[in-house]
Design an enzyme around this catalytic site. Sequence first.
Site, PDB file in Angstrom:
ATOM      1  CE  LYS A  71     -11.152  97.323-104.673  1.00  0.00           C
ATOM      2  NZ  LYS A  71     -12.386  97.930-105.241  1.00  0.00           N
ATOM      3  CE1 TYR A 131      -8.819 100.109-107.009  1.00  0.00           C
ATOM      4  CE2 TYR A 131      -9.267 102.290-107.725  1.00  0.00           C
ATOM      5  CZ  TYR A 131      -9.143 101.028-108.170  1.00  0.00           C
ATOM      6  OH  TYR A 131      -9.822 100.618-109.118  1.00  0.00           O
TER       7      TYR A 131
END
Length: 184
Positions: A71, A131
């Site tokens: 991420k 994200y």
Amino acid sequence: MVFTKTDIPEVVIIEPKIFNDGRGYFFESFNLKQFEGNIGEITFIQDNESKSSRGVLRGLHFQRPPFAQAKLVRCIQGKVLDIAVDVRKNSPTYGKYVSIELTEENKRQLFIPKGFAHGFIVLSDIAVFAYKVDNIYAPQCDSGIKWNDETLNIDWKIAVDEIILSAKDQQLQSLKELKTPFIY
């Protein structure tokens, strides 16, 4: 962009160069060439965004292989405390974590590789959190560690009675109970 390794070198803080003037600001939030030159090859396939109020704690989550996710996270509005926990068996930093404030003012991002649990808590009235991920969400591979794990002893920077959790996050296991699928 400035790429700074944390105490867990695989977790990296990314700080953009911000151009301010009378109209506002501009910055490059992602540059593949710079990212790969500093962190490594990656193909992000999805962008996600959440909006939460003060005290909302999301995490500590990860996905098991074959749907593990790396991420790249940032806070677009407000302020969050972001946490990345090493859950890679045999890692010298297993069970250790990185804690960083991500805010709309500092515009920092945090890269969290596969093999790490991730979570954040909202410290401002409202936060918009975004994200990128490099793999799809697969509910059957969803896993995590409880936010108040005694082994981790994370200081979430907010009173316990202010913390708001989802029903799912209230049921997460401890680090000791975790059968980690990640090997260092």
